[in-house]
Enzyme design. Sequence first.
Site, PDB file in Angstrom:
ATOM      1  N   PRO A  29       0.834  -1.203   0.000  1.00  0.00           N
ATOM      2  CA  PRO A  29       0.000   0.000   0.000  1.00  0.00           C
ATOM      3  C   PRO A  29       0.865   1.247   0.000  1.00  0.00           C
ATOM      4  O   PRO A  29       1.941   1.269   0.599  1.00  0.00           O
ATOM      5  CB  PRO A  29      -0.804  -0.123   1.299  1.00  0.00           C
ATOM      6  N   LYS A  30       0.406   2.281  -0.709  1.00  0.00           N
ATOM      7  CA  LYS A  30       1.120   3.563  -0.768  1.00  0.00           C
ATOM      8  C   LYS A  30       0.423   4.552   0.163  1.00  0.00           C
ATOM      9  O   LYS A  30      -0.683   5.001  -0.106  1.00  0.00           O
ATOM     10  CB  LYS A  30       1.124   4.098  -2.209  1.00  0.00           C
ATOM     11  N   PHE A  31       1.060   4.851   1.284  1.00  0.00           N
ATOM     12  CA  PHE A  31       0.470   5.757   2.268  1.00  0.00           C
ATOM     13  C   PHE A  31       0.627   7.213   1.825  1.00  0.00           C
ATOM     14  O   PHE A  31       1.583   7.581   1.144  1.00  0.00           O
ATOM     15  CB  PHE A  31       1.112   5.552   3.639  1.00  0.00           C
ATOM     16  N   GLU A 175      -3.342   5.934  -0.801  1.00  0.00           N
ATOM     17  CA  GLU A 175      -3.649   6.492  -2.114  1.00  0.00           C
ATOM     18  C   GLU A 175      -3.490   5.493  -3.254  1.00  0.00           C
ATOM     19  O   GLU A 175      -3.827   5.806  -4.391  1.00  0.00           O
ATOM     20  CB  GLU A 175      -2.777   7.716  -2.397  1.00  0.00           C
ATOM     21  N   GLY A 176      -3.006   4.298  -2.989  1.00  0.00           N
ATOM     22  CA  GLY A 176      -2.860   3.330  -4.056  1.00  0.00           C
ATOM     23  C   GLY A 176      -1.900   2.222  -3.672  1.00  0.00           C
ATOM     24  O   GLY A 176      -1.741   1.899  -2.493  1.00  0.00           O
TER      25      GLY A 176
END
Length: 301
Positions: A29-31, A175-176
């Site tokens: 996950p992209k924080f 965010e992605g």
Amino acid sequence: MSAPRPPLKVALAESVSSLPRGQGLAYEPKFDGHRMVVFKVGGKVLLQARSGRIITTAFPDLAEAAARLPDGTVLDGEVVVWAGGRTDFAAVQKRAAATPGRAPALARRLPASYAAFDLLAEGGEDLRLFAYEKRRARLVALLGPLGPPLQPVPMTLDPGEAATWFESLPAIGVEGLVVKRLDQTYHGGTRAWRKLRHTSARDAAVVGFTGPRARPAALVLVLPDDDTPLVSSPLTPALRAQATAALAGLEAAGTGNATAVGVGEVEYQAVAPGLAAEVEQGTTRHTVTTVLRLRLPTDQD
């Protein structure tokens, strides 16, 4: 090779429009946070932003936690601040901009967490030429016993689970996804990873404005994963009026220089952190950052 020292160029990601699938891929996950490299070298802790700027004094809580790391350790990751069950990028930027005098109080009020996604050195040994799969295993073994606020980001090899994360985690400020090859070495300064954003819109911290305070022409922003100020495209009349009211509640913080598309460096009026904006980036000849709306402190979404 010995452990790398600051300033260190970080690895970057190229944006993609669909979820990469195939053998030998890892998904993280992209924080929505602030990129940070943590050094514990020579018995000293240094915290570096993506730009190379040293921001150790702004994060005394993370510096204290990093002091527990074995000497010769270098981590790459994202610093986030949680508020109301989701990450708050404006709060992260407020932390990053804190003076040494204000940083301890802010650390108590807005405690930071560090989501580590790579181990670049351990025991003084440079690991950047090791495969990601080996670096990841050593990262988990290193940070697992320590616990928060330093912790490894989740990772999965299952594209189905990654797709579920992609759909469900934006509610908490993710965010992605970032996708990496298991056999991949660490290449600082190159876009060797792939990044899938849930939407083209993202939050940015407002750090200043151009034009008069009573009628700002554009906002100066800092985007997640970067700490270099940039100037938005001109505000619409409705956003200009909203920005005028919002900026009136923020303290002036001097002047600064930011990058404006087609102009280069421009001077702007800086403001104290605390205001965020939802922005979208589009590319013609240059990347243009457009403000979609302001995120006022009362916004809950």
